[in-house]
Design a protein around this motif. Structure first.
Motif, short mmCIF file in Angstrom:
data_model
loop_
_atom_site.label_atom_id
_atom_site.label_comp_id
_atom_site.label_asym_id
_atom_site.label_seq_id
_atom_site.Cartn_x
_atom_site.Cartn_y
_atom_site.Cartn_z
N ARG A 20 26.29 37.29 39.55
CA ARG A 20 27.11 37.89 38.51
C ARG A 20 28.58 37.54 38.74
O ARG A 20 29.01 37.32 39.88
N CYS A 21 29.33 37.50 37.65
CA CYS A 21 30.75 37.13 37.74
C CYS A 21 31.51 38.06 38.69
O CYS A 21 32.33 37.61 39.49
N LEU A 22 31.25 39.36 38.58
CA LEU A 22 32.00 40.32 39.38
C LEU A 22 31.75 40.13 40.87
O LEU A 22 32.69 40.20 41.67
N ILE A 54 38.18 35.94 50.05
CA ILE A 54 38.38 34.75 50.88
C ILE A 54 39.78 34.18 50.71
O ILE A 54 40.43 33.76 51.68
N LEU A 55 40.29 34.20 49.48
CA LEU A 55 41.62 33.64 49.21
C LEU A 55 42.74 34.66 49.38
O LEU A 55 43.91 34.34 49.17
N GLY A 56 42.40 35.89 49.76
CA GLY A 56 43.42 36.90 50.04
C GLY A 56 44.07 37.50 48.81
O GLY A 56 45.21 37.98 48.89
N ASP A 57 43.39 37.48 47.67
CA ASP A 57 43.94 38.07 46.44
C ASP A 57 42.81 38.83 45.75
O ASP A 57 42.29 38.42 44.72
N LEU A 58 42.45 39.97 46.32
CA LEU A 58 41.34 40.76 45.79
C LEU A 58 41.61 41.30 44.38
O LEU A 58 40.70 41.29 43.54
N PRO A 59 42.83 41.78 44.06
CA PRO A 59 43.05 42.28 42.69
C PRO A 59 42.78 41.25 41.61
O PRO A 59 42.15 41.55 40.59
N THR A 60 43.23 40.00 41.82
CA THR A 60 42.97 38.96 40.83
C THR A 60 41.48 38.63 40.77
O THR A 60 40.94 38.38 39.69
N LEU A 67 39.00 40.73 41.34
CA LEU A 67 38.35 41.81 40.60
C LEU A 67 38.63 41.71 39.10
O LEU A 67 37.74 41.94 38.27
N ALA A 68 39.88 41.36 38.76
CA ALA A 68 40.24 41.23 37.34
C ALA A 68 39.47 40.09 36.69
O ALA A 68 38.95 40.23 35.56
N MET A 69 39.34 38.98 37.39
CA MET A 69 38.60 37.85 36.85
C MET A 69 37.12 38.19 36.71
O MET A 69 36.47 37.83 35.72
N GLY A 70 36.58 38.89 37.70
CA GLY A 70 35.19 39.29 37.61
C GLY A 70 34.93 40.26 36.47
O GLY A 70 33.90 40.20 35.80
N ALA A 71 35.90 41.16 36.22
CA ALA A 71 35.73 42.14 35.15
C ALA A 71 35.72 41.48 33.77
O ALA A 71 34.83 41.75 32.95
N GLY A 82 33.10 32.91 37.57
CA GLY A 82 33.01 33.62 38.84
C GLY A 82 33.58 32.85 40.01
O GLY A 82 34.21 33.45 40.90
N ILE A 83 33.39 31.54 40.04
CA ILE A 83 33.89 30.72 41.15
C ILE A 83 35.10 29.89 40.72
O ILE A 83 36.21 30.09 41.24
N ILE A 84 34.91 28.98 39.78
CA ILE A 84 35.99 28.08 39.37
C ILE A 84 37.11 28.84 38.69
O ILE A 84 38.30 28.61 38.96
N GLY A 85 36.75 29.76 37.78
CA GLY A 85 37.78 30.53 37.08
C GLY A 85 38.62 31.35 38.04
O GLY A 85 39.85 31.45 37.88
N THR A 86 37.99 31.96 39.04
CA THR A 86 38.74 32.77 40.01
C THR A 86 39.64 31.89 40.86
O THR A 86 40.79 32.28 41.17
N ILE A 87 39.17 30.73 41.25
CA ILE A 87 40.01 29.80 42.02
C ILE A 87 41.24 29.41 41.21
O ILE A 87 42.38 29.40 41.73
N MET A 88 41.05 29.10 39.91
CA MET A 88 42.19 28.74 39.07
C MET A 88 43.14 29.90 38.88
O MET A 88 44.36 29.74 38.92
#
Length: 262
Positions: A30-32, A41-47, A49-53, A78-84
């Motif tokens: 799942r995206c979330l 892993i990248l040290g930005d949990l708020p972003t 979570l926002a991307m997953g939501a 979930g993966i590429i979008g969050t990295i961007m």
């Protein structure tokens, strides 16, 4: 933001584990779930979570297969979008833009996964033959082969996505400001479109009052999401405990005669 080799390996492993969860039925694809892991892993949990939501809201409708169609894969946002979203903040890419930019990857990943399913179609027959010939070692290998293939595939997708973040950032920086704004607006609309698609399937006439109640709570009463969730839970409990009382107590029980256990 630059992604280190260790972070790339961790993202690859996380993507592989999440993709295997799809086969195990534990819904880690799942995206979330995926976005939260990448954010950690990248040290930005708020972003993350926002991307997953927003990804979950969009895939609430886009992730539902209609007939024989196959929806895009949640690994896109979930993966590429969050990295961007995390690495390209300085380039003006927000969560909405990252969601819109990740959909081509979601479609491409689904094509790849469908191809892997096709390639692994004969594994079940091979496992059956190995078991009939009492080759238990080969049977165990064939039984877990699809899981191993998806683990490797997920690692490659996650690792490649993390390692190519710098190249993607260079490409994104070439996008003019007006187009980036348009992508942000389009990305913000995708969750609404996904939610509308799922309502088109689920919203029966008996449920329309509850849809209107939720809309009024958000639009006019200004309740936060948690408040609407508590209100919905209260309404659901009321319906569960009190629906049908007072009118069906006098219904006579009909004796049913069973034959041959049917």
């Amino acid at each position: 933001m630059e992604i280190s080799m260790l972070q790339s390996i961790l993202i690859g492993l996380w993507c592989g584990v999440c993709l295997c969860g799809m086969l195990l039925g534990i819904y880690t694809n799942r995206c979330l779930v995926m976005a939260t892991g990448v954010g950690l892993i990248l040290g930005d949990l708020p972003t993350g979570l926002a991307m997953g939501a927003v990804g979950e809201l969009a895939f609430m409708g886009f992730g539902v297969s209609q007939g024989g169609s196959v929806p895009p894969n949640p690994m896109g946002p979930g993966i590429i979008g969050t990295i961007m979203a995390i690495t390209m903040k300085n380039s003006g890419v927000d969560v909405g833009s990252a969601l819109a930019l990740s959909f081509p990857f979601a479609v491409a990943f689904q094509f790849i996964i469908t191809a892997v399913y096709t390639a692994c179609a004969g594994i079940g027959e091979a496992a059956k033959n190995a078991l009939e010939n009492k080759k238990f070692g080969m049977f165990r290998f064939y039984s877990n082969a699809t899981l191993i293939v998806f683990l490797v595939l997920g690692f490659i997708i996650g690792f490649a996505g993390a390692m190519s973040a710098e190249g993607l950032q260079s490409v994104i920086s070439l996008i003019p400001g007006w187009l980036n704004t348009g992508l942000s607006v389009a990305g913000a609309m995708l969750p609404a479109v996904g939610f509308a698609m799922i309502l088109n399937v689920m919203a029966k006439k008996e449920l329309i009052p509850f849809v209107l109640l939720g809309y009024m709570a958000i639009a006019y009463l200004g309740l936060p999401i948690i408040g609407v969730a508590v209100l919905g839970t209260a309404v659901a409990l009321l319906v569960f405990f009190y629906a049908g009382k007072g009118g069906n107590n006098n219904v006579e029980e009909v004796e049913v005669e069973f034959e041959d256990g049917i």
